[in-house]
Write a protein that holds these residues in place. Structure first.
Motif, PDB file in Angstrom:
ATOM      1  N   LEU A 111      15.746   4.040  -3.060  1.00  0.00           N
ATOM      2  CA  LEU A 111      16.102   2.679  -2.687  1.00  0.00           C
ATOM      3  C   LEU A 111      15.051   2.088  -1.748  1.00  0.00           C
ATOM      4  N   GLU A 112      14.539   2.905  -0.839  1.00  0.00           N
ATOM      5  CA  GLU A 112      13.499   2.439   0.086  1.00  0.00           C
ATOM      6  C   GLU A 112      12.237   2.044  -0.666  1.00  0.00           C
ATOM      7  N   GLU A 113      11.872   2.829  -1.676  1.00  0.00           N
ATOM      8  CA  GLU A 113      10.684   2.515  -2.468  1.00  0.00           C
ATOM      9  C   GLU A 113      10.900   1.265  -3.332  1.00  0.00           C
ATOM     10  N   LEU A 114      12.119   1.046  -3.781  1.00  0.00           N
ATOM     11  CA  LEU A 114      12.434  -0.183  -4.505  1.00  0.00           C
ATOM     12  C   LEU A 114      12.219  -1.390  -3.600  1.00  0.00           C
ATOM     13  N   ASN A 115      12.683  -1.310  -2.367  1.00  0.00           N
ATOM     14  CA  ASN A 115      12.463  -2.402  -1.417  1.00  0.00           C
ATOM     15  C   ASN A 115      10.978  -2.673  -1.218  1.00  0.00           C
ATOM     16  N   SER A 116      10.181  -1.612  -1.164  1.00  0.00           N
ATOM     17  CA  SER A 116       8.730  -1.773  -1.003  1.00  0.00           C
ATOM     18  C   SER A 116       8.129  -2.499  -2.201  1.00  0.00           C
ATOM     19  N   ALA A 117       8.609  -2.174  -3.415  1.00  0.00           N
ATOM     20  CA  ALA A 117       8.109  -2.830  -4.621  1.00  0.00           C
ATOM     21  C   ALA A 117       8.491  -4.307  -4.627  1.00  0.00           C
ATOM     22  N   VAL A 118       9.707  -4.618  -4.195  1.00  0.00           N
ATOM     23  CA  VAL A 118      10.156  -6.006  -4.126  1.00  0.00           C
ATOM     24  C   VAL A 118       9.291  -6.789  -3.145  1.00  0.00           C
ATOM     25  N   VAL A 159       0.833  -1.203   0.000  1.00  0.00           N
ATOM     26  CA  VAL A 159       0.000   0.000   0.000  1.00  0.00           C
ATOM     27  C   VAL A 159       0.867   1.253   0.000  1.00  0.00           C
ATOM     28  N   LEU A 160       1.918   1.236   0.824  1.00  0.00           N
ATOM     29  CA  LEU A 160       2.833   2.372   0.887  1.00  0.00           C
ATOM     30  C   LEU A 160       3.498   2.592  -0.457  1.00  0.00           C
ATOM     31  N   SER A 161       3.913   1.493  -1.101  1.00  0.00           N
ATOM     32  CA  SER A 161       4.566   1.593  -2.394  1.00  0.00           C
ATOM     33  C   SER A 161       3.647   2.227  -3.427  1.00  0.00           C
ATOM     34  N   LEU A 162       2.395   1.752  -3.483  1.00  0.00           N
ATOM     35  CA  LEU A 162       1.434   2.290  -4.437  1.00  0.00           C
ATOM     36  C   LEU A 162       1.146   3.756  -4.155  1.00  0.00           C
ATOM     37  N   ALA A 163       1.033   4.103  -2.876  1.00  0.00           N
ATOM     38  CA  ALA A 163       0.759   5.488  -2.507  1.00  0.00           C
ATOM     39  C   ALA A 163       1.902   6.403  -2.928  1.00  0.00           C
ATOM     40  N   LEU A 164       3.112   5.930  -2.748  1.00  0.00           N
ATOM     41  CA  LEU A 164       4.281   6.724  -3.130  1.00  0.00           C
ATOM     42  C   LEU A 164       4.311   6.964  -4.628  1.00  0.00           C
ATOM     43  N   PHE A 165       3.989   5.945  -5.406  1.00  0.00           N
ATOM     44  CA  PHE A 165       4.009   6.095  -6.848  1.00  0.00           C
ATOM     45  C   PHE A 165       2.883   7.010  -7.321  1.00  0.00           C
ATOM     46  N   SER A 166       1.738   6.935  -6.645  1.00  0.00           N
ATOM     47  CA  SER A 166       0.600   7.751  -7.043  1.00  0.00           C
ATOM     48  C   SER A 166       0.845   9.226  -6.756  1.00  0.00           C
ATOM     49  N   SER A 167       1.501   9.491  -5.633  1.00  0.00           N
ATOM     50  CA  SER A 167       1.692  10.868  -5.213  1.00  0.00           C
ATOM     51  C   SER A 167       2.921  11.506  -5.830  1.00  0.00           C
ATOM     52  N   CYS A 168       3.922  10.677  -6.193  1.00  0.00           N
ATOM     53  CA  CYS A 168       5.169  11.251  -6.679  1.00  0.00           C
ATOM     54  C   CYS A 168       5.117  11.603  -8.152  1.00  0.00           C
ATOM     55  N   ASP A 185       6.548  -1.294 -12.179  1.00  0.00           N
ATOM     56  CA  ASP A 185       5.444  -0.845 -13.014  1.00  0.00           C
ATOM     57  C   ASP A 185       4.612   0.228 -12.319  1.00  0.00           C
ATOM     58  N   LYS A 186       3.578   0.709 -13.009  1.00  0.00           N
ATOM     59  CA  LYS A 186       2.776   1.822 -12.500  1.00  0.00           C
ATOM     60  C   LYS A 186       1.979   1.453 -11.262  1.00  0.00           C
ATOM     61  N   ASN A 187       1.802   0.147 -11.003  1.00  0.00           N
ATOM     62  CA  ASN A 187       1.079  -0.307  -9.821  1.00  0.00           C
ATOM     63  C   ASN A 187       1.994  -0.615  -8.643  1.00  0.00           C
ATOM     64  N   GLY A 188       3.283  -0.348  -8.809  1.00  0.00           N
ATOM     65  CA  GLY A 188       4.222  -0.545  -7.705  1.00  0.00           C
ATOM     66  C   GLY A 188       4.750  -1.956  -7.565  1.00  0.00           C
ATOM     67  N   TYR A 189       4.559  -2.790  -8.607  1.00  0.00           N
ATOM     68  CA  TYR A 189       5.120  -4.137  -8.596  1.00  0.00           C
ATOM     69  C   TYR A 189       6.456  -4.159  -9.334  1.00  0.00           C
ATOM     70  N   CYS A 190       7.285  -5.113  -8.992  1.00  0.00           N
ATOM     71  CA  CYS A 190       8.518  -5.361  -9.726  1.00  0.00           C
ATOM     72  C   CYS A 190       8.164  -6.291 -10.893  1.00  0.00           C
ATOM     73  N   SER A 191       8.072  -5.747 -12.103  1.00  0.00           N
ATOM     74  CA  SER A 191       7.617  -6.525 -13.257  1.00  0.00           C
ATOM     75  C   SER A 191       8.750  -7.271 -13.946  1.00  0.00           C
ATOM     76  N   GLU A 192       9.976  -6.913 -13.632  1.00  0.00           N
ATOM     77  CA  GLU A 192      11.135  -7.569 -14.242  1.00  0.00           C
ATOM     78  C   GLU A 192      12.348  -7.313 -13.370  1.00  0.00           C
ATOM     79  N   TYR A 193      13.228  -8.285 -13.288  1.00  0.00           N
ATOM     80  CA  TYR A 193      14.495  -8.036 -12.621  1.00  0.00           C
ATOM     81  C   TYR A 193      15.613  -8.785 -13.314  1.00  0.00           C
TER      82      TYR A 193
END
Length: 272
Positions: free
Chosen positions: A28-35, A12-21, A198-206
């Protein structure tokens, strides 16, 4: 339950960050949230490619692996997985198919069909598609950058091999089907990779790559370079896994060890 709740909050935090930013690239912290959000998915459908180059006694072995892995979970626990991985070396290739359900893994390697009793941990290791858990932070990451690419974000990292040596040893064992560890005989010279968010805050590829050298009493010194990429399909959708129709043709594996058949395909023998 506590872990599931914490992962959900991280998502939820990850999605909120992407929506607001908006156009702001992730930290790096937001990357960890997406992972963590991606790790919490109950099902994944992943296309995997890997190249492995090994040099030993003046000889270089170049191998490629590719295929698809589907994983289904319930309440965070593995229920089923299905993988089809083709290993290629030169003009030769071999495909290994694996299906896991109800505590057993069914493996079809070059027409040899075996059934092996398997723990959940062993099965997850065999699937070998979960994002490596490096605990990305200021100590484990030596360089970090992020940029917008086609409506998504690409985060690139270089890693401190001394800080993540134990994890690298585990990954080497999973990717190469070996008893690799983090002993003094095993040294990693570099480790790096990237994550697509991705736009939903998921890690779609690594992508993850590393170089290592190891000494052995019988083989002497040898080196390996591994480059692996995983791409998730239809993220967030339910993953349906159908059992092979010929499960009754699989015989009990007397060795009780998945490793004998190879997690990502075994290059020992090939179909002509």
């Amino acid at each position: 339950m506590k872990r599931i709740i914490s992962l959900a909050l991280a998502g939820v935090l990850s999605l909120a960050l992407f929506s607001s930013c908006g156009q702001k690239a992730p930290t790096l912290e937001e990357l960890n949230s997406a992972v963590k959000k991606t790790e919490a998915l109950e099902g994944t459908d992943t296309d995997v490619t890997m190249n492995m180059k090994m040099s030993i006694s003046g000889m270089t072995i170049d191998s490629d692996f590719s295929g698809n892995v589907k994983v289904a979970k319930e309440d965070g626990k593995l229920v089923k997985f299905l993988s089809n991985i083709t290993a290629t070396m030169g003009t030769e290739s071999s495909t290994t198919s694996m299906y896991y359900a109800d505590g057993y893994t069914y493996t079809d390697y070059a027409g040899m069909k075996t059934k092996t009793e398997t723990s959940e941990i062993e099965a997850l290791s065999s699937a070998a598609v979960e994002i490596p858990d490096f605990d990305l932070n200021d100590e484990t990451v030596t360089d970090f950058s992020s940029e917008a690419v086609d409506g998504e974000y690409k985060c690139t990292v270089s890693l401190n091999t001394d800080k993540i040596k134990d994890k690298l040893g585990e990954l080497l064992g999973e990717y190469t089907n070996s008893e690799a560890d983090s002993s003094d005989n095993l040294n990693f010279s570099s480790a790096s990779g990237y994550y697509i968010i991705d736009k939903n805050g998921y890690c779609s590829e690594y992508n993850f790559k590393f170089d290592m050298k190891m000494s052995d009493e019988s083989l002497g010194e040898y080196s390996a370079a591994i480059d692996m990429t995983a791409k998730y399909n239809n993220i967030g959708e339910k993953v349906e896994i159908t059992a092979p129709a010929d499960l009754d043709e699989y015989s009990e594996n007397p060795y009780g060890d998945l490793g004998d058949l190879g997690d990502m395909g075994d290059l020992g023998d090939f179909d002509e």
